[in-house]
Design a protein around this motif. Sequence first.
Motif, PDB file in Angstrom:
ATOM      1  N   PRO A   1      -4.775  -4.341 -12.850  1.00 39.37           N
ATOM      2  CA  PRO A   1      -4.642  -5.287 -11.638  1.00 39.37           C
ATOM      3  C   PRO A   1      -3.361  -4.733 -11.088  1.00 39.37           C
ATOM      4  O   PRO A   1      -3.323  -5.220  -9.699  1.00 39.37           O
TER       5      PRO A   1
ATOM      6  N   GLN B   1      -3.861  -3.705  -7.529  1.00 36.20           N
ATOM      7  CA  GLN B   1      -3.974  -4.559  -6.248  1.00 36.20           C
ATOM      8  C   GLN B   1      -2.959  -4.710  -5.309  1.00 36.20           C
ATOM      9  O   GLN B   1      -2.904  -5.176  -4.125  1.00 36.20           O
ATOM     10  N   TRP B   2      -1.588  -4.265  -5.976  1.00 33.28           N
ATOM     11  CA  TRP B   2      -0.405  -4.243  -4.892  1.00 33.28           C
ATOM     12  C   TRP B   2       0.474  -3.012  -5.153  1.00 33.28           C
ATOM     13  O   TRP B   2       1.265  -3.003  -4.303  1.00 33.28           O
TER      14      TRP B   2
END
Length: 607
Positions: A173, A176-177
């Motif tokens: 994850p 995602q950034w």
Amino acid sequence: MRSKIKFFKIKGNNKPKRGIFRMRRLLSLLLVLMLIMGALAGCGQKSQETSDKSNQQNANTQQVAQETTYQRNETVYFGGGLWSPPSNWNPLTPWNAVTGTVGLIYETLFNYDPLKNEFIPWLAEKGEWTSDNTYQIALRDGLTWQDGKPLTSEDVKFTFEIAKQYSEIYYSPIWQWLQSIETPDNKTVIFKFSTVNYHEWTYNLYQIPIIPKHIWANKSKDDLLNGANEKAIGSGPYLFDTYSNDRMVYKRNDNWWGIKAMNMTPAPKRIVYLIVPSNNVALGMLMKGELDLSNFFLPGIKTLKANYGITTFYDNPPYMIPDNTVFMFINTTKSPLNNVELRRAMAYAINPKVIAEKVYENQVEPANPLGFVPAKAWEEYYDKNVVNKYGYTYDPEKAKSILDAAGFKLGSDGVRTAPDGKRFKLEISVPYGWTDWMEVAKIVADQLKAVGIDAEAKFPDYSKYYEDLTKGTFDLSFNNFGSQVTSTPWTLYNWLFNKVQENGPQNNGNFGRFDVPGLQDLIAKFNQTKLGSPEAKQAAAQLEEIFLKNMPAIPLWYNGLWFQASNAAWENWPTEHDPYAYPVTWGGRWQTGGTMMLMKIKPKASQ
């Protein structure tokens, strides 16, 4: 009290100082005394081990350990973090990996000291924000893998980018950034972010183990995600040596890069990490000097210290460092538990001091209303004004008045009905065999009954407990899986308020499935503030207010970092008088102190 995160630099002769496991069987002081009297009669195992059982091992998963007697002044015996025969050393599945896989074999960019709230440069010599969305790391000179090949910026880049390729990897994850990674030379790694999650990134700096590209780049997806990775090769101070049904043996890496770069050499030549079947066995081994360090919960500490010179971190109660908080999660999707006044009343009705005294012999302390572990990294976010305004203390009369006002009428039998007039009974669920929690559940049930709430402790087996917890079919349930001390309380709120899954199990926290409009946005806002900034504290205060107004879970007590050490063979353990390391050996936690502890303990001179 303001507490800034510090980056601690190691050089010259300067030698400064994680899922959570524990053994659950609670022994009475009487049993402790009986064990003390009988310990020398043969409780436990001998510290100079032979592995005669090796021929009986499962050949398809376990390596045959040779019959070996290790020199006692070169070998430490640890216990408290190994619960099944060693079978996995995969750093990409750390929840399955043998304790020490991360920390001893594989290393992170930084280590972290929870006692001082200091980041210790490890593989990285330094790391800094060069702009609002760019973080640059400089690796140390002379880093090598255990097979002698150099560890470079390409290995760091590969470690992160493989999670972009395979979304099943637990830290995927981050992409995602995280926007991109650049490696202009062998020592420099530049991370550029589309969104900067300062708290989460800081946490990941000491959580993600760096893996060797030249070994892992050729692995299949199945091997990456499901492979055992036996004979693991990392960069750390200890090598995969051997294992058997009841132990993992690590051997010191005498070519470890840190010996030269940080002027640190681990004292033990070998670490024998044992499966200890029960805490009474651990107790006997500790008293006989056959177990050097225990990360088990053991009762009767005062007696053990007086009669056997056992070392604990603190000289006096609570003896143990508070490590995590046990919460009672409340299923906010069930009636009448969806009534916030009932939840608030329960918070006033429970007396954690009784738990600390009766069940834990004051080896734990009652939690504060927020459940914040009293650690430096979290203290600056604890808003006393919010707690004073919305918090609670043990006050059964206050609990009764809240229930009365909310329409929970008290019957002639002393049991309350819901505002709709229906009777209800609450079950408090904890796993069977976790006997300290079982005793606590009984106490809490009695305290709820004292204000008219019909409650009963229930003890399903662990699989049923976990299924009910994650599927949201419980009433009240104890849990502490995501509340351990970290570099930021964002991890606590990310767990307590984890996003509700519409069509699946709630595996990552927020087991009571609590939600209010804007909650996830506020957690994200907190994550995106710089650590220690006024904006971070303001966001934290807003989360604290939501928690205390709604009470989706009730903090009960701080579970300790159970740490008892024998001085029979090894000494100079970390204590409050010399807090050079956080003495933890649980899986995924070595880089927060266990590894540093190995650099400063000493074999006893009298051996």
